[in-house]
Design a protein around this motif. Sequence first.
Motif, PDB file in Angstrom:
ATOM      1  N   ALA A 109      63.806  36.731  59.789  1.00 57.60           N
ATOM      2  CA  ALA A 109      64.362  35.752  58.863  1.00 57.60           C
ATOM      3  C   ALA A 109      64.854  36.456  57.600  1.00 57.60           C
ATOM      4  CB  ALA A 109      63.292  34.731  58.504  1.00 57.60           C
ATOM      5  N   THR A 110      65.989  36.061  57.131  1.00 56.86           N
ATOM      6  CA  THR A 110      66.527  36.694  55.931  1.00 56.86           C
ATOM      7  C   THR A 110      66.761  35.630  54.879  1.00 56.86           C
ATOM      8  OG1 THR A 110      68.803  36.369  56.596  1.00 56.86           O
ATOM      9  CG2 THR A 110      67.749  38.390  57.327  1.00 56.86           C
ATOM     10  N   GLU A 111      66.818  36.093  53.660  1.00 58.79           N
ATOM     11  CA  GLU A 111      67.079  35.137  52.585  1.00 58.79           C
ATOM     12  C   GLU A 111      68.418  34.461  52.774  1.00 58.79           C
ATOM     13  OE1 GLU A 111      65.756  38.376  49.765  1.00 58.79           O
ATOM     14  OE2 GLU A 111      65.166  38.311  51.845  1.00 58.79           O
ATOM     15  N   GLU A 112      69.379  35.241  53.311  1.00 58.46           N
ATOM     16  CA  GLU A 112      70.720  34.679  53.478  1.00 58.46           C
ATOM     17  C   GLU A 112      70.704  33.483  54.428  1.00 58.46           C
ATOM     18  OE1 GLU A 112      71.044  38.781  54.277  1.00 58.46           O
ATOM     19  OE2 GLU A 112      69.835  38.048  52.635  1.00 58.46           O
ATOM     20  N   ALA A 113      69.758  33.523  55.369  1.00 59.64           N
ATOM     21  CA  ALA A 113      69.730  32.458  56.361  1.00 59.64           C
ATOM     22  C   ALA A 113      69.138  31.172  55.783  1.00 59.64           C
ATOM     23  CB  ALA A 113      68.922  32.881  57.571  1.00 59.64           C
ATOM     24  N   ALA A 114      68.388  31.293  54.732  1.00 62.44           N
ATOM     25  CA  ALA A 114      67.656  30.141  54.209  1.00 62.44           C
ATOM     26  C   ALA A 114      68.533  28.946  53.842  1.00 62.44           C
ATOM     27  CB  ALA A 114      66.822  30.575  53.011  1.00 62.44           C
ATOM     28  N   PRO A 115      69.645  29.150  53.124  1.00 58.64           N
ATOM     29  CA  PRO A 115      70.456  27.994  52.750  1.00 58.64           C
ATOM     30  C   PRO A 115      70.927  27.200  53.963  1.00 58.64           C
ATOM     31  CG  PRO A 115      71.161  29.948  51.539  1.00 58.64           C
ATOM     32  CD  PRO A 115      70.173  30.386  52.558  1.00 58.64           C
ATOM     33  N   VAL A 116      71.242  27.882  55.032  1.00 60.02           N
ATOM     34  CA  VAL A 116      71.697  27.196  56.235  1.00 60.02           C
ATOM     35  C   VAL A 116      70.606  26.273  56.759  1.00 60.02           C
ATOM     36  CG1 VAL A 116      72.585  27.505  58.557  1.00 60.02           C
ATOM     37  CG2 VAL A 116      73.136  29.175  56.780  1.00 60.02           C
ATOM     38  N   GLU A 117      69.385  26.803  56.780  1.00 58.76           N
ATOM     39  CA  GLU A 117      68.264  25.988  57.266  1.00 58.76           C
ATOM     40  C   GLU A 117      68.089  24.752  56.400  1.00 58.76           C
ATOM     41  OE1 GLU A 117      64.728  28.349  57.621  1.00 58.76           O
ATOM     42  OE2 GLU A 117      65.791  29.737  58.942  1.00 58.76           O
ATOM     43  N   THR A 118      68.222  24.936  55.108  1.00 57.66           N
ATOM     44  CA  THR A 118      68.069  23.817  54.190  1.00 57.66           C
ATOM     45  C   THR A 118      69.116  22.754  54.492  1.00 57.66           C
ATOM     46  OG1 THR A 118      67.510  25.501  52.590  1.00 57.66           O
ATOM     47  CG2 THR A 118      67.762  23.272  51.752  1.00 57.66           C
ATOM     48  N   TYR A 120      51.559  43.974  64.917  1.00 59.22           N
ATOM     49  CA  TYR A 120      52.270  45.037  65.627  1.00 59.22           C
ATOM     50  C   TYR A 120      53.700  45.026  65.110  1.00 59.22           C
ATOM     51  CZ  TYR A 120      53.360  48.565  68.989  1.00 59.22           C
ATOM     52  OH  TYR A 120      53.710  49.756  69.552  1.00 59.22           O
ATOM     53  N   GLY A 121      54.095  46.113  64.483  1.00 57.44           N
ATOM     54  CA  GLY A 121      55.324  46.113  63.710  1.00 57.44           C
ATOM     55  C   GLY A 121      56.585  46.380  64.496  1.00 57.44           C
ATOM     56  N   LEU A 122      57.655  45.748  64.070  1.00 59.79           N
ATOM     57  CA  LEU A 122      59.003  46.070  64.531  1.00 59.79           C
ATOM     58  C   LEU A 122      59.711  46.791  63.392  1.00 59.79           C
ATOM     59  CD1 LEU A 122      60.038  42.789  66.357  1.00 59.79           C
ATOM     60  CD2 LEU A 122      59.769  45.044  67.380  1.00 59.79           C
ATOM     61  N   PRO A 123      60.826  47.464  63.683  1.00 59.97           N
ATOM     62  CA  PRO A 123      61.553  48.108  62.586  1.00 59.97           C
ATOM     63  C   PRO A 123      61.986  47.079  61.538  1.00 59.97           C
ATOM     64  CG  PRO A 123      62.348  48.892  64.699  1.00 59.97           C
ATOM     65  CD  PRO A 123      61.430  47.750  64.984  1.00 59.97           C
ATOM     66  N   ILE A 124      62.120  47.537  60.305  1.00 61.42           N
ATOM     67  CA  ILE A 124      62.558  46.667  59.225  1.00 61.42           C
ATOM     68  C   ILE A 124      63.929  46.083  59.544  1.00 61.42           C
ATOM     69  CG2 ILE A 124      63.685  48.519  57.899  1.00 61.42           C
ATOM     70  CD1 ILE A 124      62.347  47.260  55.377  1.00 61.42           C
ATOM     71  N   ARG A 125      64.218  44.887  59.001  1.00 57.79           N
ATOM     72  CA  ARG A 125      65.413  44.149  59.421  1.00 57.79           C
ATOM     73  C   ARG A 125      66.707  44.885  59.133  1.00 57.79           C
ATOM     74  NH1 ARG A 125      67.229  41.111  54.741  1.00 57.79           N
ATOM     75  NH2 ARG A 125      65.670  41.241  53.099  1.00 57.79           N
ATOM     76  N   PHE A 126      66.678  45.819  58.191  1.00 55.46           N
ATOM     77  CA  PHE A 126      67.910  46.564  57.900  1.00 55.46           C
ATOM     78  C   PHE A 126      68.331  47.444  59.082  1.00 55.46           C
ATOM     79  CE2 PHE A 126      65.496  46.431  53.765  1.00 55.46           C
ATOM     80  CZ  PHE A 126      66.106  45.257  53.322  1.00 55.46           C
ATOM     81  N   GLU A 127      67.423  47.623  60.021  1.00 51.62           N
ATOM     82  CA  GLU A 127      67.710  48.471  61.191  1.00 51.62           C
ATOM     83  C   GLU A 127      67.999  47.633  62.436  1.00 51.62           C
ATOM     84  OE1 GLU A 127      67.773  51.981  61.178  1.00 51.62           O
ATOM     85  OE2 GLU A 127      67.762  51.621  59.022  1.00 51.62           O
ATOM     86  N   ASP A 128      68.379  46.358  62.215  1.00 51.30           N
ATOM     87  CA  ASP A 128      68.486  45.499  63.392  1.00 51.30           C
ATOM     88  C   ASP A 128      69.735  45.758  64.231  1.00 51.30           C
ATOM     89  OD1 ASP A 128      70.467  44.307  61.961  1.00 51.30           O
ATOM     90  OD2 ASP A 128      69.535  42.333  61.833  1.00 51.30           O
ATOM     91  N   ASP A 129      70.525  46.748  63.848  1.00 52.17           N
ATOM     92  CA  ASP A 129      71.635  47.136  64.731  1.00 52.17           C
ATOM     93  C   ASP A 129      71.261  48.325  65.620  1.00 52.17           C
ATOM     94  OD1 ASP A 129      71.463  48.831  62.553  1.00 52.17           O
ATOM     95  OD2 ASP A 129      73.599  49.332  62.599  1.00 52.17           O
ATOM     96  N   VAL A 130      70.034  48.832  65.437  1.00 53.63           N
ATOM     97  CA  VAL A 130      69.587  49.942  66.291  1.00 53.63           C
ATOM     98  C   VAL A 130      68.862  49.329  67.491  1.00 53.63           C
ATOM     99  CG1 VAL A 130      68.298  52.098  66.403  1.00 53.63           C
ATOM    100  CG2 VAL A 130      69.382  51.407  64.260  1.00 53.63           C
ATOM    101  N   ILE A 131      69.642  48.928  68.465  1.00 50.83           N
ATOM    102  CA  ILE A 131      69.104  48.173  69.602  1.00 50.83           C
ATOM    103  C   ILE A 131      69.754  48.651  70.899  1.00 50.83           C
ATOM    104  CG2 ILE A 131      68.482  46.041  68.407  1.00 50.83           C
ATOM    105  CD1 ILE A 131      71.277  44.963  69.231  1.00 50.83           C
ATOM    106  N   ARG A 132      69.051  48.339  71.997  1.00 49.39           N
ATOM    107  CA  ARG A 132      69.643  48.576  73.313  1.00 49.39           C
ATOM    108  C   ARG A 132      70.842  47.654  73.469  1.00 49.39           C
ATOM    109  NH1 ARG A 132      63.672  48.778  75.811  1.00 49.39           N
ATOM    110  NH2 ARG A 132      63.569  46.644  75.065  1.00 49.39           N
ATOM    111  N   ARG A 133      71.875  48.138  74.106  1.00 46.98           N
ATOM    112  CA  ARG A 133      73.041  47.297  74.363  1.00 46.98           C
ATOM    113  C   ARG A 133      73.398  47.355  75.846  1.00 46.98           C
ATOM    114  NH1 ARG A 133      74.065  49.141  69.160  1.00 46.98           N
ATOM    115  NH2 ARG A 133      74.390  47.441  67.688  1.00 46.98           N
ATOM    116  N   ASN A 134      74.026  46.258  76.285  1.00 47.92           N
ATOM    117  CA  ASN A 134      74.385  46.067  77.677  1.00 47.92           C
ATOM    118  C   ASN A 134      75.909  46.084  77.777  1.00 47.92           C
ATOM    119  OD1 ASN A 134      74.468  45.159  80.336  1.00 47.92           O
ATOM    120  ND2 ASN A 134      74.097  43.026  79.785  1.00 47.92           N
TER     121      ASN A 134
END
Lengths: 353, 421
Positions: free
Chosen positions: A219-228, B58-72
């Motif tokens: 979840a990101t802050e940017e997404a919050a307004p949409v949810e609202t 159990y941690g996942l990578p921080i959201r800034f890394e959400d483009d580092v993913i397996r792709r099909n």
Amino acid sequence: MSKFRKLVICTALGSALAAGPALAEKLGLGRPATADEIAAWNLDVRPDGTGLPEGSGSVEDGEMIFSENCAVCHGDFAEGVGNWPKLAGGMDTLDHEDPLKTVGSYWPHLSTAWDYVNRSMPFGNAQSLEPDDVYAIVAYILYSNDLVDDDFVLSKDNFLEVEMPNADGFIIDDRLESEAHFWNAEPCMENCKDSVEVTMRAAVLDVTPEEEAAAEPAATEEAAPVETAAAEEPAAEEPAAAEMAAVDPELVEKGEKVFKKCKACHQVGEGAKHRTGPILNGVVGRAIGAAEDFKYSKAFDEAAAAGQVWDNDTLAAFLADPRGSMKGTKMSFAGLKKEDDQKAVIAYLSTFK
Amino acid sequence: MTDQSGPSTTRRGFMKAGLAAGGAVAAGGAAHAAGDPLITEVQEWAQITGEGVDATPYGLPIRFEDDVIRRNVPWLTADPISSINFTPIHALDGTITPQGCAFERHHSGAIELSKGDYRLMINGLVDTPLVFTYEDLERFPRENHVYFCECAANSGMEWAGAQLNGAQFTHGMIHNMEYTGIPLRAILEEAGIQPGATWVYVEGADASSNGRSIPLEKALDDVLVAFKANGEALRKEHGYPVRLVVPGWEGNMWVKWLRRVEVTDAPVESREETSKYTDTLEDGTARKWTWEMDAKSVVTSPSPQSPIKHGPGPLVITGLAWSGRGTITGVDVTIDGGKTWQKARMDGISLNKALHRFYLEIEWDGSEMFLQSRAHDSTGYVQPTKNQLREVRGLNSVYHNNGIQTWWVKANGEAENVEIS
């Protein structure tokens, strides 16, 4: 050359044993397998027929069984649907551009076809066929490849008499000889060529998928307004929510497990797409044969024309015996015999609007 | 100077930005000192607290890394249940592949098989056919080894020419993990191998019944029955709870959800070793039993998915090299399409049949480059060009494309998959 010494693997099979590895002391772990256990799992069939059970099946029976169990992916004539494997055709194409490799044109051993159908097919309902059915399906695949006549009956007894056209088409890995020049090598480091021209570009072809981040980012802050904003919408979805709440959550949970049997062909939920079968979001209460952009079989088109609707009764009847209740359906699923399973799946599907 | 989309982080860049800002300040007559607001202003994260230790058991990578993913690549196969995806090698560094983004290949989907329901059977030419539970396996002496696992079809879409634009797609059917497991030899010896045995047939528990024949010599050499990867349990998609590890050999033989090892005197010639994973040559005959993965390398950055964003100046070129026949002894890199090659800096020691990381640090002048890498392995093998492979094998092979990859890096830093003369 000494550098080849490590490469000569497997040229003397069995030499490891002859060389006599020191027999390790046994730990006494595990337990003896029973004869029944071995019989249940030791199903593989070898080119010399080792592993084939008694039985037989005709091309004629095979055509019907294939149509019911295989044709949805492989086509009525084993010619393949979409990207699914083509099982017939392609004779004499192996030295052409884009050869068509089928059971007839490529596979060297008939045992492989029997073994694969027996253990791995149909996709999504593996190990559900009787030996006679497997003989019949394989007989039909041979017929589709013009390798036997329409009155042919395949059995354990005549299995090794069938000649596979490409039986002699394989050689054992010869890279050490045919590619020995790749080992030569003090490659050029300087002044290796005068000019460099681009001869092919991936961007011209443009077949690379678009980059997307993970489907469910945190979840990101940017997404919050949409949810609202969504929360402030008029509560149009409330009746549906209430209906969902009325469904027994335990039954839904059970249904999710049973639905695994359906997932080879059907998708539900957000982002669901048509696969071999249509999307099932909203199927409960929907007119039969009404999923947009899905190409239904004639049976479904007729039911749709008659104005039939998927309710608890029609769904349960269809799930219990797909081909019996909907003559001519392409759905090759054998059915859910248990009433509890039918109810559970319907409850699960009712949660997808 | 090239376009700088983000805040400059190099010293020279910052000095220039500072000078420009200073100029603006002077012109505008503002009173405060110039500087990076990320430094001169107190940031939110420096004031308020972050998440507590219970936030992510159990941690996942921080959201800034959400483009580092397996792709099909959806058009490759009929259905994602029987398909493959790709490791984001363009975005990783070092050599170990995190399990969570290591490529997956399923023939009938990733199944859920619990340790409690797990059984391993040894049968065939043995003194005593045996059944082991997961707990039994934990009582064998175990070993740890790092190995790469590469699908034989890695780079297979590139046989006829440059096709997919990204190292992830051209070379991402590979991962490299530290496995904890038991030598298959120990398990076979527990059952007692009988004279005349020359092969084993290994089989998975999923609906595809994926099975492969392996010469007994290899089975007794370095094959592992593995249950941990990178220190933790195997992921579902990699065969939890137990998979086979067949070092240096094509990934299809690394049977997942391993349930049975049959000791035999002949190969089974299963679907995966006849109709698939065989290599059709120009004259229509096909090679079979092409198990070893030949030496190969690829520049992972810069590459189409990892363009140069910083403009001319110091540039790190990096990539991976590996060989199914041994260790990597060196990698050559060219930036001019093969006119001149230099030796890359090999990072650390090269492990047998594992990924090896290489670097080449250069001062980039901002002109276009044709980047290539060329691996050498401990058997003396030198990675060939794609055309050298085609001269031997023709265009109809699918598997075992280990030819040299070319990235055309443009003056703007973007890169494209190309083939060159």
